[in-house]
Scaffold this active site. Structure first.
Site, short mmCIF file in Angstrom:
data_model
loop_
_atom_site.label_atom_id
_atom_site.label_comp_id
_atom_site.label_asym_id
_atom_site.label_seq_id
_atom_site.Cartn_x
_atom_site.Cartn_y
_atom_site.Cartn_z
N TYR A 56 0.61 -1.00 -0.31
CA TYR A 56 0.30 0.15 -0.50
C TYR A 56 0.78 1.66 -0.02
O TYR A 56 1.53 1.94 0.63
CB TYR A 56 -1.05 0.03 1.30
CG TYR A 56 -2.06 -1.32 1.55
CD1 TYR A 56 -2.84 -1.54 0.27
CD2 TYR A 56 -2.38 -1.52 2.29
CE1 TYR A 56 -3.43 -2.38 0.43
CE2 TYR A 56 -3.50 -2.55 2.73
CZ TYR A 56 -3.75 -3.20 1.41
OH TYR A 56 -4.63 -4.08 1.39
N LEU A 203 -17.80 -2.57 2.05
CA LEU A 203 -19.28 -1.52 1.73
C LEU A 203 -19.02 -1.41 0.68
O LEU A 203 -19.39 -0.29 0.00
CB LEU A 203 -18.79 0.58 2.77
CG LEU A 203 -19.17 -0.32 3.83
CD1 LEU A 203 -18.54 1.78 4.49
CD2 LEU A 203 -20.91 -0.27 3.74
N GLY A 204 -18.98 -2.60 -0.29
CA GLY A 204 -18.26 -2.39 -2.03
C GLY A 204 -17.74 -0.96 -2.20
O GLY A 204 -18.10 -0.58 -3.09
#
Length: 326
Positions: A56, A203-204
């Site tokens: 990341y 939360l998609g």
């Protein structure tokens, strides 16, 4: 304050915090001060599991998390990952023993800690037996550099093979109302073995909050612009899911996102979702979902409103999908 749950033998807050978006993927990296303030607020609210990875922000996210937890290490269950890297050809995966050890040492340095609480194999290397990878991971546990081991986006068979070498504490995979592929085989396998489940993107990728109605609203470098579910045609169909959630959420006086997140929280006492945010306001909204009480009837109505076959588009483009579920 939220309660706690167990991932295998590891006790954590009932909801974790995904830190990836603080450094990459969802638009331009902001001033880190708000991200650090968000992490501090999470700890105040009882969120103890902080999730990052060496890939990341090319290590920047681990450094950010390390700065945020300085002086607060005893409040944190620190999770990071290894196994994904990028070169000129795109995303690659490694799982050889030498890479495992080097990655762990580099993560410890960036995080500024002497041990990692939960160390995940981010993706399974198809060219290296998982037994080799987990043999190296087990050595890190013996040396005290890592406390518990996890695996991400793995198949049921791979989880079993890894668990035979060293106990798997947690599986991290995408799980939400619009991504339910782990329910048939992977979740039952985890429960048979006593492996906790850590859903990412519950939360998609923000879609189920209803705040995204077109990709034109997203920053130019936002990864969601390249995901099939956000593509023209698919996004319009998927917005119907959000509208159905909004109607149910209104009955309870909550947002669509809170209802979607509460649905994930209610999938079992061994489930600890890690919604990601770099804003305190969104963090507080997410944490509130952890205390929302849903009945069996509520769960059934939510599931009926968002049937599995209603979602348009694949999770990933082909280049990213090839390393999932190995």
């Amino acid at each position: 304050m939220i309660g706690t749950r167990r991932l295998g033998e590891l006790e954590v807050g009932a909801q974790g915090l995904g830190c990836m978006g603080m450094s990459q993927a969802y638009g331009v990296r902001d001033d880190d001060s708000e991200s650090i303030a968000t992490i501090h607020r999470a700890l105040e609210l009882g969120v103890t599991l902080l999730d990052t990875a060496n890939v990341y922000g090319a290590g920047a996210n681990e450094e950010l998390v390390g700065r945020a937890i300085a002086g607060r290490r005893d409040q944190v269950v620190l999770a990071t990952k290894f196994g994904i890297f990028h070169d000129d050809e795109g995303q690659k995966v490694r799982g050889d023993a030498a890479y495992v050890r080097r990655s762990a040492e580099e993560s410890l340095r960036r995080l500024g800690v002497d041990h990692i609480d939960l160390y995940y194999q981010h993706r399974v290397d198809p060219d290296v037996p998982v037994e080799e990878t987990w043999g190296a991971l087990s050595e890190l546990v013996t040396e005290g550099k890592v406390r518990y081991l996890g695996i991400s986006e793995a198949s049921a068979d791979t989880i079993r093979r890894a668990h035979a070498v060293h106990p798997v504490t947690a599986l991290q995979s995408e799980w939400s109302l619009w991504t339910r592929g782990i329910e048939d085989e992977v979740v039952p396998t985890c429960r048979e073995l006593g492996v906790g489940i850590v859903p990412f993107s519950p939360l998609g990728r923000g879609f189920l909050t209803g705040r995204i109605t077109t990709v034109d609203e997203l920053p130019a470098d936002d990864m969601r612009r390249n995901l099939p579910r956000f593509a023209e045609g698919n996004i319009d169909r998927n917005l119907r899911i959000v509208e159905a959630l909004r109607e149910l959420a209104a009955e309870k006086g909550v947002t669509a996102g809170q209802l979607a997140l509460a649905w994930v929280q209610h999938q079992g006492a061994d489930v600890v979702p890690i919604p990601g945010t770099k804003r305190r306001a969104y963090l507080e909204e997410n944490v509130a979902a952890a205390t929302l009480d849903l009945s069996g009837e509520d769960i059934a109505r939510i599931g009926s409103a968002v049937p599995v076959d209603a979602v348009a588009g694949e999770r990933y483009p082909a280049a990213l999908a090839r390393n999932v579920g190995k």
